[in-house]
Write a protein that holds these residues in place. Structure first.
Motif, mmCIF file in Angstrom:
data_model
loop_
_atom_site.group_PDB
_atom_site.id
_atom_site.type_symbol
_atom_site.label_atom_id
_atom_site.label_comp_id
_atom_site.label_asym_id
_atom_site.label_seq_id
_atom_site.Cartn_x
_atom_site.Cartn_y
_atom_site.Cartn_z
ATOM 1 N N MET A 3 5.203 -28.741 19.864
ATOM 2 C CA MET A 3 5.036 -27.609 20.775
ATOM 3 C C MET A 3 3.566 -27.379 21.097
ATOM 4 S SD MET A 3 7.875 -26.227 21.786
ATOM 5 C CE MET A 3 7.356 -24.582 22.261
ATOM 6 N N LYS A 4 2.707 -27.486 20.077
ATOM 7 C CA LYS A 4 1.274 -27.312 20.300
ATOM 8 C C LYS A 4 0.727 -28.409 21.204
ATOM 9 C CE LYS A 4 0.437 -25.047 15.843
ATOM 10 N NZ LYS A 4 -0.164 -25.200 14.495
ATOM 11 N N ASP A 5 1.172 -29.666 20.973
ATOM 12 C CA ASP A 5 0.718 -30.777 21.817
ATOM 13 C C ASP A 5 1.169 -30.584 23.262
ATOM 14 O OD1 ASP A 5 -0.488 -31.983 19.661
ATOM 15 O OD2 ASP A 5 1.221 -33.300 19.208
ATOM 16 N N MET A 6 2.419 -30.114 23.433
ATOM 17 C CA MET A 6 2.930 -29.889 24.783
ATOM 18 C C MET A 6 2.143 -28.774 25.482
ATOM 19 S SD MET A 6 6.805 -28.959 26.037
ATOM 20 C CE MET A 6 6.715 -27.267 25.421
ATOM 21 N N LEU A 7 1.866 -27.697 24.735
ATOM 22 C CA LEU A 7 1.086 -26.589 25.290
ATOM 23 C C LEU A 7 -0.333 -27.033 25.650
ATOM 24 C CD1 LEU A 7 0.920 -23.558 25.953
ATOM 25 C CD2 LEU A 7 0.214 -23.169 23.577
ATOM 26 N N ASP A 20 -1.256 -30.093 26.480
ATOM 27 C CA ASP A 20 -1.182 -30.920 27.687
ATOM 28 C C ASP A 20 -1.029 -30.055 28.939
ATOM 29 O OD1 ASP A 20 -1.491 -33.312 26.386
ATOM 30 O OD2 ASP A 20 0.657 -33.710 26.184
ATOM 31 N N ILE A 21 -0.188 -29.041 28.864
ATOM 32 C CA ILE A 21 0.035 -28.164 30.023
ATOM 33 C C ILE A 21 -1.259 -27.454 30.411
ATOM 34 C CG2 ILE A 21 1.205 -26.072 30.820
ATOM 35 C CD1 ILE A 21 3.632 -26.959 29.145
ATOM 36 N N CYS A 22 -1.973 -26.938 29.395
ATOM 37 C CA CYS A 22 -3.200 -26.174 29.651
ATOM 38 C C CYS A 22 -4.325 -27.059 30.169
ATOM 39 C CB CYS A 22 -3.639 -25.447 28.382
ATOM 40 S SG CYS A 22 -2.571 -24.074 27.919
ATOM 41 N N TYR A 23 -4.502 -28.233 29.517
ATOM 42 C CA TYR A 23 -5.637 -29.081 29.859
ATOM 43 C C TYR A 23 -5.381 -29.978 31.073
ATOM 44 C CZ TYR A 23 -7.927 -27.722 25.511
ATOM 45 O OH TYR A 23 -8.534 -27.006 24.509
ATOM 46 N N LYS A 24 -4.144 -30.372 31.290
ATOM 47 C CA LYS A 24 -3.848 -31.296 32.389
ATOM 48 C C LYS A 24 -3.497 -30.586 33.688
ATOM 49 C CE LYS A 24 -2.205 -35.270 29.685
ATOM 50 N NZ LYS A 24 -1.044 -36.164 29.404
ATOM 51 N N TYR A 25 -2.950 -29.368 33.601
ATOM 52 C CA TYR A 25 -2.450 -28.709 34.804
ATOM 53 C C TYR A 25 -3.136 -27.356 35.068
ATOM 54 C CZ TYR A 25 1.120 -32.254 34.024
ATOM 55 O OH TYR A 25 1.752 -33.446 33.814
ATOM 56 N N ILE A 26 -2.987 -26.416 34.139
ATOM 57 C CA ILE A 26 -3.522 -25.069 34.380
ATOM 58 C C ILE A 26 -5.047 -25.089 34.442
ATOM 59 C CG2 ILE A 26 -3.614 -22.704 33.524
ATOM 60 C CD1 ILE A 26 -0.941 -23.166 32.155
ATOM 61 N N GLY A 27 -5.675 -25.748 33.453
ATOM 62 C CA GLY A 27 -7.129 -25.777 33.393
ATOM 63 C C GLY A 27 -7.778 -26.360 34.637
ATOM 64 N N PRO A 28 -7.386 -27.563 35.088
ATOM 65 C CA PRO A 28 -7.993 -28.132 36.301
ATOM 66 C C PRO A 28 -7.813 -27.259 37.536
ATOM 67 C CG PRO A 28 -6.862 -29.845 35.064
ATOM 68 C CD PRO A 28 -6.524 -28.551 34.395
ATOM 69 N N VAL A 29 -6.634 -26.627 37.666
ATOM 70 C CA VAL A 29 -6.411 -25.740 38.818
ATOM 71 C C VAL A 29 -7.378 -24.559 38.769
ATOM 72 C CG1 VAL A 29 -4.767 -24.148 39.894
ATOM 73 C CG2 VAL A 29 -4.000 -26.398 39.138
ATOM 74 N N LEU A 88 -3.868 -23.652 18.183
ATOM 75 C CA LEU A 88 -3.231 -22.822 19.207
ATOM 76 C C LEU A 88 -4.206 -21.767 19.732
ATOM 77 C CD1 LEU A 88 -0.673 -22.038 20.754
ATOM 78 C CD2 LEU A 88 -0.053 -20.565 18.821
ATOM 79 N N MET A 89 -4.964 -21.147 18.822
ATOM 80 C CA MET A 89 -5.947 -20.143 19.213
ATOM 81 C C MET A 89 -7.048 -20.766 20.071
ATOM 82 S SD MET A 89 -5.265 -17.055 18.301
ATOM 83 C CE MET A 89 -6.892 -16.357 18.508
ATOM 84 N N GLN A 90 -7.440 -21.995 19.745
ATOM 85 C CA GLN A 90 -8.475 -22.679 20.520
ATOM 86 C C GLN A 90 -8.008 -22.948 21.939
ATOM 87 O OE1 GLN A 90 -11.723 -23.594 19.239
ATOM 88 N NE2 GLN A 90 -11.957 -23.653 21.458
ATOM 89 N N ILE A 91 -6.749 -23.359 22.081
ATOM 90 C CA ILE A 91 -6.187 -23.605 23.412
ATOM 91 C C ILE A 91 -6.190 -22.316 24.230
ATOM 92 C CG2 ILE A 91 -4.100 -24.256 24.680
ATOM 93 C CD1 ILE A 91 -3.398 -26.067 22.268
ATOM 94 N N ILE A 92 -5.724 -21.223 23.614
ATOM 95 C CA ILE A 92 -5.678 -19.924 24.300
ATOM 96 C C ILE A 92 -7.088 -19.456 24.665
ATOM 97 C CG2 ILE A 92 -5.089 -17.479 24.027
ATOM 98 C CD1 ILE A 92 -2.759 -18.424 22.210
#
Length: 337
Positions: free
Chosen positions: A9-13, A15-24, A279-283
């Motif tokens: 779940m952390k890896d999926m989150l 990927d979502i944050c760094y590959k999609y949300i972050g670049p946008v 998880l906190m680092q991603i957020i």
């Protein structure tokens, strides 16, 4: 089984944050900050508060520019140039620009507090020159505190241990902590930097922002009690009130982005709750990119003077574009004849 599921779940989150949300967010923030710089460079916005906003646009845009390649290309890469970029460009440079952004916001907030508390004195003392000097001092100081981060990591080949035989894969590289990064001196320095870059700004921003919110509310009540209409206020008073409201929104967003980063840093340094630290680092990173990207929206929502200048810039640009089209069309007709 549960641990594996949590990691997935952390890896999926991630990927979502760094590959999609972050670049946008990065692209939106870069475009927004370019527009901010164009608008804030106009003669109508030359007061000292807008010097801080211009510096903020530069630092925010620069942090996003260096973050974008990391998210899109170098985060999962194993080539030497990209890992070198992560270790010696992305980490120290983005830390420098984000620290500068935080402290520019802090100093701008302190200036606004002085202006609201002592308006007559501040009107003469808070000049454009003093604002420029403070910005350069902040940039110089953050360069100094960011230099040690250049020595925290090194790029080494990926080593595979197979049947007690060590094999070096020269086609793959990774980042490894240096002895300096693992030393006690660095730990002490890092705790000091966490306090300086996260906790101290957080305390200052929270206290002053509460005061500014109360001051704006009291001013609104006073205007209602005195039945003071908008046309009885000078344009300068209106602009100052709107700028204070704009700053309150900027500070609220900064607080939301700084708090998770501060908590995450403490968790890592104190070595507790480590299973949640990723998880906190991603957020924290996601909120940081959000904070760096949203100032254009804040200016448009709360600062009518910025919007007026933006409309003027857009109007002039559209007129020039149409005029250039007509000129090209006229030249084509003459050539045909």
């Amino acid at each position: 089984m549960n641990q594996t599921t949590d990691e997935d779940m952390k890896d999926m989150l991630e990927d979502i944050c760094y590959k999609y949300i972050g670049p946008v967010l990065c692209v939106f923030g870069i475009v927004g900050n370019i527009i901010n710089l164009i608008v804030l460079s106009r003669q109508q916005l030359v007061e000292s508060p807008y010097i801080y906003l211009k510096a903020l646009a530069v630092t925010d845009m620069s942090a996003l520019l260096f973050s974008f390649p990391f998210m899109v290309v170098s985060r999962e890469a194993t080539t030497f140039p990209l890992k070198w970029y992560n270790a010696y460009v992305f980490l120290p440079v983005v830390n420098f620009f984000t620290a500068s952004s935080i402290w520019i916001t802090v100093v701008m907030t302190i200036d606004r507090f002085i202006f609201v508390k002592f308006p007559i004195w501040a009107r003469w003392r808070c000049s454009r020159f003093s604002a420029q000097v403070r910005v350069w001092i902040i940039l110089f100081a953050t360069v100094l505190i960011s230099v040690p981060r250049l020595f925290c990591y090194k790029v080494v080949p990926i080593v595979v241990d197979n049947a007690n035989v060590t094999v070096t894969d020269l086609h793959g590289y990774r980042i490894k902590s240096t002895e300096f990064r693992l030393s006690e001196h660095y730990q002490i320095m890092n705790i000091a930097l966490i306090i300086l870059i996260h906790f101290l700004p957080l305390i200052i921003l929270c206290v002053i922002n509460i005061y500014l919110i109360i001051a704006v509310q009291q001013a609104r009540i006073a205007r209602e009690e005195l039945n003071l209409r908008n046309n009885m206020e000078t344009e300068w008073q209106k602009d100052q009130r709107r700028f204070t409201i704009t700053l309150i929104s900027i500070v609220l967003l900064a607080i939301v982005s700084i708090l998770p980063a501060a908590i995450c840093d403490i968790m890592v340094e104190m070595r507790f709750g480590l299973k949640y630290s990723k998880l906190m680092q991603i957020i924290a990173n996601l909120l940081m990119w959000l904070n760096l990207s949203m100032n254009f929206i804040m200016y448009c929502a709360f600062n009518k003077k910025f919007v007026r200048v933006l409309k003027d810039v857009m109007g002039r640009s559209i007129y020039r574009f149409r005029y250039s089209l007509k000129s090209v069309g006229g030249q084509s007709e003459m050539t045909t004849m």
